[in-house]
Design a protein around this motif. Structure first.
Motif, PDB file in Angstrom:
ATOM      1  N   LEU A   1      42.812 -71.007 -27.431  1.00  0.00           N
ATOM      2  CA  LEU A   1      42.283 -71.636 -26.372  1.00  0.00           C
ATOM      3  C   LEU A   1      42.191 -70.316 -25.498  1.00  0.00           C
ATOM      4  CD1 LEU A   1      44.682 -74.652 -26.146  1.00  0.00           C
ATOM      5  CD2 LEU A   1      42.300 -74.384 -26.792  1.00  0.00           C
ATOM      6  N   ASN A   2      43.199 -70.074 -24.665  1.00  0.00           N
ATOM      7  CA  ASN A   2      43.072 -69.264 -23.533  1.00  0.00           C
ATOM      8  C   ASN A   2      43.438 -67.911 -24.161  1.00  0.00           C
ATOM      9  OD1 ASN A   2      45.779 -67.964 -21.407  1.00  0.00           O
ATOM     10  ND2 ASN A   2      43.492 -68.248 -20.807  1.00  0.00           N
ATOM     11  N   SER A   3      43.105 -66.965 -23.280  1.00  0.00           N
ATOM     12  CA  SER A   3      43.262 -65.368 -23.706  1.00  0.00           C
ATOM     13  C   SER A   3      43.488 -64.606 -22.344  1.00  0.00           C
ATOM     14  CB  SER A   3      42.240 -64.676 -24.420  1.00  0.00           C
ATOM     15  OG  SER A   3      41.119 -64.476 -23.822  1.00  0.00           O
ATOM     16  N   SER A   4      44.325 -63.366 -22.542  1.00  0.00           N
ATOM     17  CA  SER A   4      44.648 -62.624 -21.214  1.00  0.00           C
ATOM     18  C   SER A   4      44.904 -61.192 -21.821  1.00  0.00           C
ATOM     19  CB  SER A   4      45.994 -63.203 -20.739  1.00  0.00           C
ATOM     20  OG  SER A   4      46.269 -62.242 -19.548  1.00  0.00           O
ATOM     21  N   ILE A   5      44.588 -60.283 -20.808  1.00  0.00           N
ATOM     22  CA  ILE A   5      44.647 -58.964 -21.101  1.00  0.00           C
ATOM     23  C   ILE A   5      45.040 -58.185 -19.762  1.00  0.00           C
ATOM     24  CG2 ILE A   5      42.197 -58.268 -20.174  1.00  0.00           C
ATOM     25  CD1 ILE A   5      41.646 -56.560 -22.555  1.00  0.00           C
ATOM     26  N   SER A   6      45.726 -57.013 -20.171  1.00  0.00           N
ATOM     27  CA  SER A   6      46.282 -56.218 -19.013  1.00  0.00           C
ATOM     28  C   SER A   6      45.324 -55.130 -18.725  1.00  0.00           C
ATOM     29  CB  SER A   6      47.547 -55.314 -19.619  1.00  0.00           C
ATOM     30  OG  SER A   6      46.907 -54.314 -20.639  1.00  0.00           O
ATOM     31  N   ASP A   7      45.594 -54.772 -17.457  1.00  0.00           N
ATOM     32  CA  ASP A   7      44.566 -53.994 -16.459  1.00  0.00           C
ATOM     33  C   ASP A   7      43.888 -52.624 -17.578  1.00  0.00           C
ATOM     34  OD1 ASP A   7      44.763 -55.217 -14.623  1.00  0.00           O
ATOM     35  OD2 ASP A   7      46.053 -53.993 -13.440  1.00  0.00           O
ATOM     36  N   ASP A   8      44.703 -52.082 -18.357  1.00  0.00           N
ATOM     37  CA  ASP A   8      44.299 -50.832 -19.095  1.00  0.00           C
ATOM     38  C   ASP A   8      43.718 -51.525 -20.583  1.00  0.00           C
ATOM     39  OD1 ASP A   8      46.582 -51.683 -20.382  1.00  0.00           O
ATOM     40  OD2 ASP A   8      47.538 -49.708 -20.172  1.00  0.00           O
ATOM     41  N   GLY A   9      44.054 -52.738 -20.883  1.00  0.00           N
ATOM     42  CA  GLY A   9      43.446 -53.272 -22.239  1.00  0.00           C
ATOM     43  C   GLY A   9      44.502 -53.077 -23.318  1.00  0.00           C
ATOM     44  N   LYS A  10      45.629 -52.460 -22.980  1.00  0.00           N
ATOM     45  CA  LYS A  10      46.643 -52.250 -24.370  1.00  0.00           C
ATOM     46  C   LYS A  10      47.171 -53.444 -24.655  1.00  0.00           C
ATOM     47  CE  LYS A  10      50.531 -49.417 -25.208  1.00  0.00           C
ATOM     48  NZ  LYS A  10      51.385 -48.381 -24.793  1.00  0.00           N
ATOM     49  N   TYR A  11      47.606 -54.253 -23.713  1.00  0.00           N
ATOM     50  CA  TYR A  11      48.205 -55.371 -23.956  1.00  0.00           C
ATOM     51  C   TYR A  11      47.320 -56.786 -23.800  1.00  0.00           C
ATOM     52  CZ  TYR A  11      52.012 -52.435 -22.930  1.00  0.00           C
ATOM     53  OH  TYR A  11      53.092 -51.313 -23.125  1.00  0.00           O
ATOM     54  N   MET A  12      47.500 -57.422 -25.044  1.00  0.00           N
ATOM     55  CA  MET A  12      46.583 -58.479 -24.978  1.00  0.00           C
ATOM     56  C   MET A  12      47.442 -59.881 -25.367  1.00  0.00           C
ATOM     57  SD  MET A  12      43.133 -57.384 -27.189  1.00  0.00           S
ATOM     58  CE  MET A  12      42.146 -56.025 -26.233  1.00  0.00           C
ATOM     59  N   LEU A  13      46.887 -61.157 -24.919  1.00  0.00           N
ATOM     60  CA  LEU A  13      47.710 -62.425 -25.397  1.00  0.00           C
ATOM     61  C   LEU A  13      46.702 -63.228 -25.560  1.00  0.00           C
ATOM     62  CD1 LEU A  13      50.873 -63.171 -25.036  1.00  0.00           C
ATOM     63  CD2 LEU A  13      50.185 -64.310 -22.886  1.00  0.00           C
ATOM     64  N   ALA A  14      46.881 -63.798 -26.702  1.00  0.00           N
ATOM     65  CA  ALA A  14      46.038 -65.064 -27.148  1.00  0.00           C
ATOM     66  C   ALA A  14      46.887 -66.484 -27.333  1.00  0.00           C
ATOM     67  CB  ALA A  14      45.233 -64.711 -28.533  1.00  0.00           C
ATOM     68  N   VAL A  15      46.223 -67.479 -26.995  1.00  0.00           N
ATOM     69  CA  VAL A  15      46.726 -68.895 -26.966  1.00  0.00           C
ATOM     70  C   VAL A  15      46.354 -69.723 -28.070  1.00  0.00           C
ATOM     71  CG1 VAL A  15      47.670 -71.009 -25.830  1.00  0.00           C
ATOM     72  CG2 VAL A  15      47.690 -68.783 -24.687  1.00  0.00           C
TER      73      VAL A  15
ATOM     74  N   ALA B   1      47.913 -72.627 -21.712  1.00  0.00           N
ATOM     75  CA  ALA B   1      47.469 -71.370 -21.160  1.00  0.00           C
ATOM     76  C   ALA B   1      48.509 -70.523 -20.777  1.00  0.00           C
ATOM     77  CB  ALA B   1      46.617 -71.525 -19.766  1.00  0.00           C
ATOM     78  N   ALA B   2      48.145 -68.999 -21.080  1.00  0.00           N
ATOM     79  CA  ALA B   2      49.075 -67.954 -20.659  1.00  0.00           C
ATOM     80  C   ALA B   2      48.541 -66.591 -19.950  1.00  0.00           C
ATOM     81  CB  ALA B   2      49.717 -67.496 -21.901  1.00  0.00           C
ATOM     82  N   THR B   3      49.516 -65.842 -19.350  1.00  0.00           N
ATOM     83  CA  THR B   3      49.009 -64.634 -18.858  1.00  0.00           C
ATOM     84  C   THR B   3      49.951 -63.657 -19.045  1.00  0.00           C
ATOM     85  OG1 THR B   3      50.017 -65.071 -16.695  1.00  0.00           O
ATOM     86  CG2 THR B   3      47.720 -65.919 -16.839  1.00  0.00           C
ATOM     87  N   ILE B   4      49.516 -62.216 -19.032  1.00  0.00           N
ATOM     88  CA  ILE B   4      50.217 -61.131 -19.293  1.00  0.00           C
ATOM     89  C   ILE B   4      49.970 -60.181 -18.232  1.00  0.00           C
ATOM     90  CG2 ILE B   4      48.590 -60.044 -20.703  1.00  0.00           C
ATOM     91  CD1 ILE B   4      50.959 -59.265 -22.519  1.00  0.00           C
ATOM     92  N   SER B   5      51.112 -59.523 -17.792  1.00  0.00           N
ATOM     93  CA  SER B   5      51.170 -58.522 -16.599  1.00  0.00           C
ATOM     94  C   SER B   5      50.663 -57.276 -17.215  1.00  0.00           C
ATOM     95  CB  SER B   5      52.486 -58.401 -16.120  1.00  0.00           C
ATOM     96  OG  SER B   5      53.262 -57.886 -17.034  1.00  0.00           O
ATOM     97  N   ALA B   6      50.336 -56.179 -16.166  1.00  0.00           N
ATOM     98  CA  ALA B   6      49.509 -55.040 -16.607  1.00  0.00           C
ATOM     99  C   ALA B   6      50.506 -54.260 -17.222  1.00  0.00           C
ATOM    100  CB  ALA B   6      49.388 -54.168 -15.242  1.00  0.00           C
ATOM    101  N   ASP B   7      51.763 -54.358 -17.416  1.00  0.00           N
ATOM    102  CA  ASP B   7      52.735 -53.499 -18.340  1.00  0.00           C
ATOM    103  C   ASP B   7      53.264 -54.135 -19.382  1.00  0.00           C
ATOM    104  OD1 ASP B   7      54.443 -55.663 -17.346  1.00  0.00           O
ATOM    105  OD2 ASP B   7      55.815 -54.335 -16.130  1.00  0.00           O
ATOM    106  N   GLY B   8      52.538 -55.464 -19.724  1.00  0.00           N
ATOM    107  CA  GLY B   8      52.878 -56.159 -20.857  1.00  0.00           C
ATOM    108  C   GLY B   8      54.195 -56.943 -21.077  1.00  0.00           C
TER     109      GLY B   8
END
Length: 1057
Positions: free
Chosen positions: A470-484, A515-522
């Motif tokens: 379903l949903n996906s999220s990514i940190s500002d620098d792209g290092k951290y990613m999240l998938a639902v 749904a889910a979100t991840i912050s810039a620092d992961g």
């Protein structure tokens, strides 16, 4: 004793004394009607200008309250200095505004140039009130503000010297709606419906059309102090602004039913309020506006990295933007109304994009002000969309197709075949530069797809779990990613290496994740469930905290700031947008778009509790006068909340559940937590009241009993209130006075000893007649039909009433009262004894001799109470010259079906009307002889004469008929002429002052028309009635007019000069 107020409302809603008082209306005639605009000279105009200053204060405070809220403090009001600093209001030496309770209330005072006349207005009332010299409105000591006001400046220009109090300027037939005046009084802007605006530059001596404004349904205008900057609002249309004294006008805002508008001195800060009471704000001269969102179901949201700029999409409708974290919203119609699949925002909130589920992509470069349609690919089934943080790269996914990318804000879109084909994309996120992207699909064979080259190429990543991403999220620098993933146990996956590898996160909740979100620092992760509460983590998903304050909901979408603290979420079946500024610990919403059964507020109006109609598991509380609301879960789904109560400080709240063993719930922490209170009854309960300190409760039960408790564990029945079907129950702040209303009897029951004993008040009666003393202070009102045959008396102009026991069971047909308010007459529809006399204002009554054979119907009495005229139904007029001891039949009147009879103060001149003969009859000699002037000549044929009135000296008489003009004689009935200004209407009641200057007439639809200039001009007075009045009476000076009618749930009292 009953105190009457204007009140017409739903019988299930909150009720006060007046909503049971049926049929008494007290009206004081306003002593002047001016159709043109006259300013700065006469006391009337000067007083109105002072009141207008407070109208501007009200609008300015509405703006201040809407824009002062931050993430860490509630909204608040500003004093005059604060309003001036913020640009909402220019300071004047005749206006002072103060605040109390740390900005939770405000009080404004203005001084009229007419002298030592002051007006005041407050946050908790819509009225602007002339100060009586001693009343304390509250919030601030009024004396403190008056001391700040300088001396009145008087008329600003000498040209006004030749204007009188009733000089007319402008059209006499125009429907004038609004005016504004410059600080020096020379420039006056006036607005009338369906006419161009008009401007005077000489203080109102002459007016000139402003053709550039257009002819619209104007409702309000305002101008800057120097008169160069103007704003005008149309009732069905737009807001218009001018920066050149009205020569050129520019259309602003959206088309709505605008009702009020104001402008700052520099012309940049504007506030406009629509018919629903929603304020809209502009800080750029009307180019852009912020306001409350309309009620609708929101499907998708996106936000800037700081959480202040938010884009929300209606499930089917327009887009909406907020620049202050969701406090106020602006509808964006530039992209059109669609069924939105996804929305996205750049990091700074300036670049926005939205995808239509069956159409095009729309992009905005300026935070939603303007939109471009990206239709080069034609109509497509878009499913997801994402902007890079810097707004340079845009990516979008289709249903069963590719992901497309663009570097020119969607003008050109390039398909990326390596992202997979035949996939339905559900989640798409991009890093701050767009270099890294992550996408997920809800197709069962799909996996996670990652790009590290701005979306040009994509690689499928095997998480070990297939399907339904379903949903996906990514940190500002792209290092951290999240998938639902839409699955119970294996739902949330995290990558810490730009998507190279993925780890299944532990998950303490059951059920699916939406749904889910991840912050810039992961580290900060927020998860919204398909059905459940929010969960958050501060250590990358290793440990989780349940956020019960969010409530159990069917979450639909989620967006977050880059630090993960500011969250915005929507649910699938509500117009509510939920906000959190502390990582999900607490949540607040805009007012839910649901109907409310009942609401209670603290004395200052800042804290509220409301119960929704229908069934649910929650009530709602607010700490900022209803600007924002928190949902409070109490008992469980499917509850029907019937009433709520709140203590004076707002800390103690109670909620009443209709049925079951768990009826009463109590909170002592402003609604944060709730405790069930043991009850002492079985079955339903409908109403609850609480003392101001929260120490005592009263409950009105369905079995008709009122119960009370002071220890919150045991209840005591209060039997003296009787067993009734209760509609309402309310308490004074100290709990000493209680008021209860019964629905079946229509009665009010009052207790002054905390409910120990009760007395009944004026109930729901079919009032048919009323009379008053010459000064209007003493009144007597009587039911005219069956049911309760008691009468009611008042000695304070109808402010309060006392019920008097019935003389017999027959209906009252008429009442009369002498000059002193002591001597009164009462006619009952009885064939035996039917005329009664009182010498103590209606407290006690004595039957008079009855020489007539018919039934007395209408009665009139001289001011000294000695001369009486009784119109006997189907018989003659009978008169008495000795207070009813001896009677004379006046055969000259004829035997008729009488509809009304009136007499002069001395009782010698009379006028009587009939409803059947097409005539009325006049006597000048105490009833000895009669003439019938109501036929032939100017008279309408076969008129049904219904009402008459006569001045104290008998020189002026007025009669009214159905569907005809009023007719007037100024020579004691010798000659007559129609009052054409009043118009042909279904006249039912008419009154006239002793000096013949003030007249009123009620018509068949319940409207009351009033004239303060001997009938030359007339204006309707709002009473709330929709059917004819039964009777009316005026004080000698015409200041007070009292009307009664059957089943009228209203009471109105005008203050007049």
């Amino acid at each position: 004793m009953l105190r009457l107020h204007l009140l017409i409302r739903d019988p299930r809603a909150a009720l006060d004394l007046a909503s049971i008082m049926v049929g008494v209306i007290v009206i004081a005639i306003i002593g002047g009607i001016i159709t043109g605009a006259v300013f700065g000279v006469v006391p009337w105009a000067q007083d109105r200008a002072a009141a207008g200053d407070l109208s501007a204060v009200k609008t300015a405070e509405a703006a201040a309250y809407g824009l002062t809220r931050t993430d860490t403090q509630p909204a608040k009001y500003l004093n005059d200095a604060g309003l001036a600093t913020a640009g909402y209001l220019k300071r004047k030496d005749t206006v002072a505004v103060g605040t109390g309770g740390n900005g939770t209330c405000w009080l404004g005072v203005s001084k009229s140039a007419s002298g030592d006349t002051y007006f005041w207005a407050r946050d908790n009332t819509a009225d602007i009130t002339k100060w009586d010299g001693h009343t304390e409105p509250g919030c601030k000591p009024i004396g403190d503000l008056i001391s700040q006001i300088g001396a009145a400046t008087g008329a600003p220009v000498n040209e006004f010297a030749n204007l009188t109090s009733f000089d007319r300027r402008g059209s006499a037939t125009a429907s004038w709606q609004g005016t504004a005046v410059s600080s020096d009084g020379r420039r006056i802007l006036s607005a009338a419906t369906s006419r161009v605006l008009q401007l005077s530059t000489d203080g109102g001596l002459t007016f000139t059309d402003l053709p550039g404004s257009g002819a619209f349904a104007w409702t309000a205008v305002d101008m800057s102090d120097d008169g160069t900057k103007m704003v005008a609002a149309a009732g069905t249309g737009f807001v218009y602004t001018s920066t050149d004294s009205g020569s050129v006008w520019t259309q602003r805002a959206t088309s709505q039913n605008w009702r009020s508008v104001t402008i700052s001195e520099n012309g940049l800060n504007l506030v406009a309020v629509n018919a629903t009471g929603t304020p809209y704000y502009s800080t750029d001269g009307g180019v852009t506006w912020d306001g409350q969102p309309v009620e609708r179901i929101y499907s998708k949201t996106a936000s800037s990295t700081d959480g202040k700029a938010i884009l929300a999409a209606a499930a089917t409708g327009y887009l909406y933007t907020s620049t202050n974290g969701g406090v106020t919203w602006t509808e964006r119609q530039g992209a059109g109304s669609h069924t939105w699949a996804a929305v996205t925002s750049s990091a700074d909130g300036q670049k926005l994009a939205a995808a239509d589920s069956n159409g095009f992509i729309y992009t905005s470069p300026d935070a939603g002000k303007n939109w471009a349609t990206r239709n080069a690919l034609g109509t497509l089934a878009w499913r997801t969309i994402a902007y890079s943080g810097d707004g340079t790269v845009l990516a979008a996914g289709l249903n069963s197709s590719n992901i497309y990318t663009s570097t020119d804000d969607g003008a050109t879109l390039t398909p990326r075949s390596t992202s997979g084909t035949g996939l339905t994309w559900a989640g798409l996120a991009a890093s701050s530069t767009g270099k890294y992207m992550v996408a997920t699909s809800n197709t069962s064979t799909a996996s996670i797809y990652v790009s590290s080259d701005f979306g040009v190429t994509w690689a499928a990543k095997n998480s070990g779990y297939a399907g339904n991403w379903l949903n996906s999220s990514i940190s500002d620098d792209g290092k951290y990613m999240l998938a639902v993933r839409d699955s119970g146990s294996s739902a949330l996956f995290r990558s810490v290496d730009y998507g190279a590898s993925w780890t299944l996160l532990p998950r303490p909740w059951s059920g699916n994740t939406k749904a889910a979100t991840i912050s810039a620092d992961g580290l900060r992760i927020s998860a919204a469930l398909t059905s459940g509460i929010f969960w958050t983590s501060t250590d990358g998903g290793q440990n989780w905290t349940a956020r019960a304050s969010s409530g159990t909901r069917a979450w639909n979408s989620l967006s977050a700031s880059s630090d993960g603290l500011k969250l915005v979420a929507t649910i699938g079946t509500s117009s509510v947008i939920f906000h959190s500024s502390d990582g999900g610990a607490t949540w607040w919403t805009l007012a839910p778009a649901i109907g409310y059964t009942t609401v209670a507020a603290t004395a200052d109006g800042t804290k509220l509790i409301a119960a929704p109609q229908g069934t649910g598991d929650s009530v709602y509380t607010s700490i900022d006068s209803g600007r924002t609301w928190s949902q409070r879960f109490i008992y469980g789904a499917g509850q029907k909340w019937t009433d709520v109560a709140i203590s004076s400080d707002g800390n103690t709240m109670t909620a009443l559940r209709e049925s079951g063993s768990a009826n009463v719930f109590r909170s002592v922490d402003a609604g944060a937590t709730w405790t069930q209170i043991p009850i002492g009854w079985v079955g339903n309960a409908y109403r609850i009241a609480m003392s101001g300190d929260g120490a005592q409760l009263w409950v009105a039960h369905a079995n008709g009993t009122i119960y009370t408790t002071t220890n919150m564990t045991s209840w005591t029945a209060q039997p003296t209130a009787g067993t009734r079907t209760w509609n309402e129950l309310t308490s004074s702040a100290d709990g000493s006075v209680l008021l209860a209303a019964g629905t079946a009897s229509g009665q009010l029951y009052l207790s002054r000893d905390r409910g120990a004993t009760w007395t009944s008040g004026m109930g729901s009666q079919t009032f048919g007649s009323v009379a008053s003393s010459s000064d209007g202070s003493a009144l007597i009102a009587a039911p005219g039909g069956g049911g309760n045959s008691n009468i009611y008396t008042s000695t304070d102009f109808g402010v309060s009433w006392v019920e008097r026991p019935a003389i017999d069971t027959t209906a009252v047909t008429d009442v009369a009262m002498a000059d002193d308010g002591k001597v009164a007459l009462l006619v009952r529809a009885s064939a035996y004894v039917n005329l009664y006399r009182s010498i103590d204002g209606g407290v006690t009554w004595t039957a008079t001799a009855k020489p007539w054979t018919g039934t007395g119907y209408k009665v009139a009495m001289s001011r000294d109470g000695q001369r009486i005229a009784l119109a006997v139904n189907g018989d003659y007029v009978w008169t008495s010259a000795d207070a009813g001891v001896n009677w004379t039949k006046r055969t000259g009147s004829g035997s008729r079906t009488w509809s009304n009879i009136q007499m002069t103060d001395d009782g010698l001149s009379m006028i009587a009307t009939t409803a059947t003969t097409g005539a009325f009859y006049v006597s000048k000699d105490g009833g000895a002889t009669w003439t019938a002037p109501g036929t032939g000549g100017v008279w309408p044929a076969s008129a049904s004469w219904t009402t008459s009135a006569v001045t104290a000296d008998g020189k002026t008489m007025v009669v009214g008929a159905d569907s005809q003009n009023l007719f007037r004689s100024t020579d004691a009935g010798a000659t007559w002429a129609p009052i054409t200004a009043a118009g042909a209407k279904g006249w039912r009641q008419v009154t006239i002052s002793d000096d013949a200057v003030k007249l009123t007439g009620s018509v068949s639809d319940g409207t009351v028309w009033a004239s303060a200039d001997t009938g030359n001009t007339w204006s309707p007075k709002t009473t709330g009635a929709t059917s004819a009045w039964s009777d009316s009476v005026a004080s000698a000076n015409g200041k007070y007019v009292t009307l009664v009618k059957p089943q009228m749930v209203a009471s109105l009292r005008y203050s007049a000069n």
